[in-house]
Motif scaffolding. Sequence first.
Motif, PDB file in Angstrom:
ATOM      1  N   LEU A  64      68.733  26.514  42.587  1.00  0.00           N
ATOM      2  CA  LEU A  64      68.745  27.949  43.192  1.00  0.00           C
ATOM      3  C   LEU A  64      69.370  27.861  44.954  1.00  0.00           C
ATOM      4  CD1 LEU A  64      67.045  30.636  43.400  1.00  0.00           C
ATOM      5  CD2 LEU A  64      65.064  29.453  44.096  1.00  0.00           C
ATOM      6  N   THR A  65      69.770  28.965  44.892  1.00  0.00           N
ATOM      7  CA  THR A  65      70.787  29.251  46.269  1.00  0.00           C
ATOM      8  C   THR A  65      69.982  30.377  47.028  1.00  0.00           C
ATOM      9  OG1 THR A  65      72.956  28.820  45.502  1.00  0.00           O
ATOM     10  CG2 THR A  65      72.564  30.037  47.609  1.00  0.00           C
ATOM     11  N   MET A  66      69.289  29.817  48.302  1.00  0.00           N
ATOM     12  CA  MET A  66      68.617  30.430  49.024  1.00  0.00           C
ATOM     13  C   MET A  66      69.402  30.977  50.309  1.00  0.00           C
ATOM     14  SD  MET A  66      65.424  28.134  48.210  1.00  0.00           S
ATOM     15  CE  MET A  66      66.771  26.998  47.512  1.00  0.00           C
ATOM     16  N   PRO A  67      69.869  32.337  50.141  1.00  0.00           N
ATOM     17  CA  PRO A  67      70.822  32.634  51.224  1.00  0.00           C
ATOM     18  C   PRO A  67      70.294  32.932  52.494  1.00  0.00           C
ATOM     19  CG  PRO A  67      71.170  34.131  49.390  1.00  0.00           C
ATOM     20  CD  PRO A  67      69.660  33.357  49.199  1.00  0.00           C
ATOM     21  N   ALA A  68      71.299  32.654  53.530  1.00  0.00           N
ATOM     22  CA  ALA A  68      70.795  32.758  54.913  1.00  0.00           C
ATOM     23  C   ALA A  68      70.558  34.160  55.159  1.00  0.00           C
ATOM     24  CB  ALA A  68      71.965  32.468  55.848  1.00  0.00           C
ATOM     25  N   ARG A  69      69.528  34.427  56.140  1.00  0.00           N
ATOM     26  CA  ARG A  69      68.953  35.772  56.342  1.00  0.00           C
ATOM     27  C   ARG A  69      68.460  36.640  55.233  1.00  0.00           C
ATOM     28  NH1 ARG A  69      73.355  34.774  59.732  1.00  0.00           N
ATOM     29  NH2 ARG A  69      72.977  35.228  61.743  1.00  0.00           N
ATOM     30  N   HIS A  70      67.965  35.923  54.153  1.00  0.00           N
ATOM     31  CA  HIS A  70      67.143  36.621  52.934  1.00  0.00           C
ATOM     32  C   HIS A  70      65.813  36.075  52.793  1.00  0.00           C
ATOM     33  CE1 HIS A  70      71.252  38.039  51.934  1.00  0.00           C
ATOM     34  NE2 HIS A  70      70.653  38.614  50.746  1.00  0.00           N
ATOM     35  N   VAL A  71      64.945  36.800  52.444  1.00  0.00           N
ATOM     36  CA  VAL A  71      63.569  36.139  51.930  1.00  0.00           C
ATOM     37  C   VAL A  71      63.798  35.865  50.584  1.00  0.00           C
ATOM     38  CG1 VAL A  71      61.336  36.786  51.623  1.00  0.00           C
ATOM     39  CG2 VAL A  71      62.514  37.688  53.719  1.00  0.00           C
ATOM     40  N   THR A  72      63.538  34.762  50.034  1.00  0.00           N
ATOM     41  CA  THR A  72      63.593  34.355  48.651  1.00  0.00           C
ATOM     42  C   THR A  72      62.024  34.217  48.303  1.00  0.00           C
ATOM     43  OG1 THR A  72      65.736  33.273  48.703  1.00  0.00           O
ATOM     44  CG2 THR A  72      64.286  32.836  46.893  1.00  0.00           C
ATOM     45  N   ALA A  73      61.562  34.853  47.113  1.00  0.00           N
ATOM     46  CA  ALA A  73      60.190  34.809  46.628  1.00  0.00           C
ATOM     47  C   ALA A  73      60.173  33.938  45.437  1.00  0.00           C
ATOM     48  CB  ALA A  73      59.661  35.911  46.383  1.00  0.00           C
ATOM     49  N   LEU A  74      59.361  32.888  45.467  1.00  0.00           N
ATOM     50  CA  LEU A  74      58.999  32.004  44.121  1.00  0.00           C
ATOM     51  C   LEU A  74      58.092  32.351  43.533  1.00  0.00           C
ATOM     52  CD1 LEU A  74      59.916  28.438  45.770  1.00  0.00           C
ATOM     53  CD2 LEU A  74      61.363  30.113  45.181  1.00  0.00           C
ATOM     54  N   ILE A  75      58.216  33.105  42.410  1.00  0.00           N
ATOM     55  CA  ILE A  75      56.906  33.644  41.465  1.00  0.00           C
ATOM     56  C   ILE A  75      56.693  32.829  40.246  1.00  0.00           C
ATOM     57  CG2 ILE A  75      57.251  35.808  42.749  1.00  0.00           C
ATOM     58  CD1 ILE A  75      58.560  36.784  40.059  1.00  0.00           C
ATOM     59  N   GLY A  76      55.604  32.910  39.737  1.00  0.00           N
ATOM     60  CA  GLY A  76      55.259  32.350  38.459  1.00  0.00           C
ATOM     61  C   GLY A  76      53.699  31.931  38.377  1.00  0.00           C
ATOM     62  N   PRO A  77      53.329  31.472  37.253  1.00  0.00           N
ATOM     63  CA  PRO A  77      51.838  31.140  37.230  1.00  0.00           C
ATOM     64  C   PRO A  77      51.543  29.717  37.831  1.00  0.00           C
ATOM     65  CG  PRO A  77      52.978  31.094  35.073  1.00  0.00           C
ATOM     66  CD  PRO A  77      53.948  31.711  35.948  1.00  0.00           C
ATOM     67  N   SER A  78      50.308  29.501  38.013  1.00  0.00           N
ATOM     68  CA  SER A  78      49.890  28.315  38.547  1.00  0.00           C
ATOM     69  C   SER A  78      50.305  27.007  37.480  1.00  0.00           C
ATOM     70  CB  SER A  78      48.343  28.111  38.914  1.00  0.00           C
ATOM     71  OG  SER A  78      48.030  29.487  39.648  1.00  0.00           O
ATOM     72  N   GLY A  79      50.492  25.938  38.407  1.00  0.00           N
ATOM     73  CA  GLY A  79      50.978  24.717  37.593  1.00  0.00           C
ATOM     74  C   GLY A  79      52.488  24.714  37.262  1.00  0.00           C
ATOM     75  N   CYS A  80      53.316  25.680  37.870  1.00  0.00           N
ATOM     76  CA  CYS A  80      54.533  25.655  37.011  1.00  0.00           C
ATOM     77  C   CYS A  80      55.684  24.949  38.096  1.00  0.00           C
ATOM     78  CB  CYS A  80      55.228  26.970  36.772  1.00  0.00           C
ATOM     79  SG  CYS A  80      55.126  28.182  38.166  1.00  0.00           S
ATOM     80  N   GLY A  81      55.286  24.315  39.134  1.00  0.00           N
ATOM     81  CA  GLY A  81      55.970  23.322  39.994  1.00  0.00           C
ATOM     82  C   GLY A  81      56.422  24.162  41.239  1.00  0.00           C
ATOM     83  N   LYS A  82      56.237  25.490  41.622  1.00  0.00           N
ATOM     84  CA  LYS A  82      56.610  26.290  42.757  1.00  0.00           C
ATOM     85  C   LYS A  82      56.301  25.579  43.988  1.00  0.00           C
ATOM     86  CE  LYS A  82      53.998  29.855  42.138  1.00  0.00           C
ATOM     87  NZ  LYS A  82      53.190  29.288  40.988  1.00  0.00           N
TER      88      LYS A  82
END
Length: 297
Positions: A64-82
């Motif tokens: 996953l690339t998380m670009p500069a000056r961006h907000v990246t949200a990690l979503i998914g159910p509990s227990g998936c490694g976020k």
Amino acid sequence: MPATDKTVELPPVPVRPSAPGPSAAPGPSAVPGSSAPGAHPATLDAREVSAWFGDHKVLDRVSLTMPARHVTALIGPSGCGKSTFLRILNRMHELVGSASLAGQVLLDGEDIYDRGRRITHARREIGMVFQKPNPFPAMSIYDNVLAGLKMNGVKATRDERDGLVEECLSKAGLWREVADRLRQPGGALSGGQQQRLCIARSLAVRPRVLLMDEPCSALDPTSTRRIEQTIGELSAEVTIVIVTHNMQQAARVSDQCAFFLAEQGTPGVIVEHGSTEAMFDHPQDPRTTDYVQGRFG
């Protein structure tokens, strides 16, 4: 995009230990000034990251690339490694004795797990705000903000310290509420104020990336709204990665989303990632559609 199946399995390897090297943290006088090295936002790039706790694999080849000056949200159910993925991004994963990982985490192209990089340097450039506010309760509001400087041995004049406290509390949206009681204990603040104090404390060491692990999960709607406003205001100055179970929050605060999923005991993977608008309005994978529309999780 949907996760891509690979034919080569990365073997578990111990988390690499830190060691002094040429990429050591900038000198003590760097942080208070606006020209501090590393004060600009950075792109964070995870490449083929897999993670284990003992023999239990919890993440499988996550990129996953998380670009500069961006907000990246990690979503998914509990227990998936976020949250595990988030902790890997600033080398907190290795605090667990049984932890191991494979892959790379690049900060503007440099691997934060390289043997020549100090762990303290990685955590100074990539700050963390936890789910539960954790100010030092007996320490004053003023000293809480400056705690990171003391831990890193940063020297600053009284005027520099005063200016930094006001600057960071202002960026965290807290200055007007506490300006007349800076010497009172940080633990006396409300939950939402404590969380914003923790954000201010993280900002004081001039991070290039700020990680947030469900920062609003224990807060009331008013405090949540203020934290979300703070995230929006900070995104121009620092790259932000946030774990959230609140789909409305992800839609409000993020520029892009990554949907994590672990099915039937398998390790967590990214099913799909892309712009927040596309993820919510035109997802490509039916599992993404089901999750963002609340059919499971």
